[in-house]
Design an enzyme around this catalytic site. Sequence first.
Site, short mmCIF file in Angstrom:
data_model
loop_
_atom_site.label_atom_id
_atom_site.label_comp_id
_atom_site.label_asym_id
_atom_site.label_seq_id
_atom_site.Cartn_x
_atom_site.Cartn_y
_atom_site.Cartn_z
NE ARG A 264 -1.73 1.96 3.44
CZ ARG A 264 -1.56 1.93 4.77
NH1 ARG A 264 -2.20 1.01 5.49
NH2 ARG A 264 -0.76 2.77 5.37
CG HIS A 268 -6.32 2.40 6.13
ND1 HIS A 268 -6.47 1.12 5.64
CD2 HIS A 268 -7.53 2.74 6.65
CE1 HIS A 268 -7.71 0.71 5.87
NE2 HIS A 268 -8.36 1.67 6.47
CE1 TYR A 277 0.93 2.56 9.01
CE2 TYR A 277 -0.24 4.40 10.02
CZ TYR A 277 -0.10 3.50 8.98
OH TYR A 277 -0.97 3.53 7.92
C1 LIG Z 1 -15.20 -5.83 11.26
C2 LIG Z 1 -14.36 -4.58 11.17
N1 LIG Z 1 -13.41 -4.35 12.09
C3 LIG Z 1 -12.65 -3.24 12.01
C4 LIG Z 1 -12.83 -2.34 11.00
C5 LIG Z 1 -11.95 -1.09 10.90
N2 LIG Z 1 -11.02 -1.25 9.80
C6 LIG Z 1 -11.24 -0.65 8.61
S1 LIG Z 1 -10.04 -0.99 7.49
C7 LIG Z 1 -9.19 -1.96 8.58
C8 LIG Z 1 -7.91 -2.63 8.19
C9 LIG Z 1 -8.07 -3.62 7.09
O1 LIG Z 1 -6.81 -4.05 6.65
P1 LIG Z 1 -6.65 -5.06 5.47
O2 LIG Z 1 -7.62 -6.18 5.61
O3 LIG Z 1 -5.22 -5.43 5.38
O4 LIG Z 1 -7.10 -4.23 4.18
P2 LIG Z 1 -6.42 -2.92 3.54
O5 LIG Z 1 -7.14 -1.75 4.10
O6 LIG Z 1 -4.98 -2.94 3.86
O7 LIG Z 1 -6.68 -3.01 2.07
C10 LIG Z 1 -9.86 -1.99 9.82
C11 LIG Z 1 -9.37 -2.72 10.99
C12 LIG Z 1 -13.85 -2.60 10.05
N3 LIG Z 1 -14.09 -1.79 9.03
N4 LIG Z 1 -14.59 -3.75 10.16
#
Ligand SMILES: Cc1ncc(C[n+]2csc(CCOP(=O)(O)OP(=O)(O)O)c2C)c(N)n1
Length: 372
Positions: A264, A268, A277
């Site tokens: 990425r 985010h 971080y």
């Molecule tokens: C069930 C749930 N828990 C927490 C969140 C908050 N949240 C949004 S994005 C994220 C991280 C996701 O990371 P990843 O699966 O690696 O996907 P990326 O954003 O890196 O594409 C979190 C914890 C959420 N949206 N849904």
Amino acid sequence: MTADASRGAQAPPELVQLLTPEGERVEHPDYDIDLTPEEIRALYRDLVLVRRVDLEAVALQRQGELGIWASLLGQEAAQIGSGRALTDADMAFPTYREHGVAWCRGVDPVNLLGLFRGVNHGGWDPAEHNFHLYTIVIGSQTLHAVGYAMGIQRDGAVGENGAATIVYFGDGATSQGDVNESFIWASVFNAPVVFFCQNNQWAISEPLEKQSRIPLYRRASGFGFPGVRVDGNDVFACLAVTRKALTDARSGQGPVLIEAFTYRMGAHTTSDDPTRYRVQDELEAWKLKDPIERVRAYLFKNQLADQAFFDEVDAEADELGRDVRKRCLEMPDPEPLAIFDHVYTEPHRLMDEERAAFASYLSGFETEEGGR
Ligand SMILES: Cc1ncc(C[n+]2csc(CCOP(=O)(O)OP(=O)(O)O)c2C)c(N)n1
Ligand SMILES: [Mg+2]
């Protein structure tokens, strides 16, 4: 190998790669692909155009025109490669970052912007594009996808000319119960589903080593189906690996987990500040593995495209950026009560009550004309 080294510039040995970061074509015994110069130029064009839409969206957010945006920067090859492997009949279930896959499915980018601008609740018809609505609840779409895949299996709609399902999720999502449950269901029911995990090394500020002690693709074997790690910055490899996984799924061989090893490059979302971080060195190392530069180098070195072609694509990208921006700003604000319209396909008493209550609440505000 230290946990940190796995995120570094060194490609892990088990990675399927068909095009090196320097634009050299390499062979792989299990995954090969025969692309015409025209097809390669088309992939290059896709990559450049989706990056341009993404860039425009980030700018629009910074100018206050979008509430938030989740950038795909760095993940273009994973999305275009896998997206172009799909047939019209296949069904895709995205997260909130799959703008490149949306592009491949023919979803107008302005619809994506509408969602992040808060003027639509999805903005496209999933049935029209075979591209489900964006899902924010991490991992939940894997269950929807497996359910859908089991549905087409029961409809007998699989087979050589049938449909498969693909579901996108991130490295962080692999820690969710939903994802692990969906692996079990897909495995024991041999569902025609491809699990496409974009391991972009981060789940907001949580690094990969907080999600798994083993490479993510190896998790699949514990559930009883194959897993493969592909260079997620290599559009040829992503296309070849996904195409094979979809073909296998269609021919009754069950699910496959693809781990697209990528990075990425941006924050985010626009609400995040990654400098708090992660270190700059990591970013610099991944810049050298840019998904677009290697295709450009390959085309150029092999004289499959000249400067005029690259200029043409850049001009098209600029025009697309301008068009998307213009149409984004022109999108009308929604009618507030429309939020209740598509909750259920048929009229529903609870929705009627909630609509009436909200209408009454809204009527308590003064209108622009100064009346009530
Ligand atoms: C069930 C749930 N828990 C927490 C969140 C908050 N949240 C949004 S994005 C994220 C991280 C996701 O990371 P990843 O699966 O690696 O996907 P990326 O954003 O890196 O594409 C979190 C914890 C959420 N949206 N849904
Ligand atoms: Mg991630």
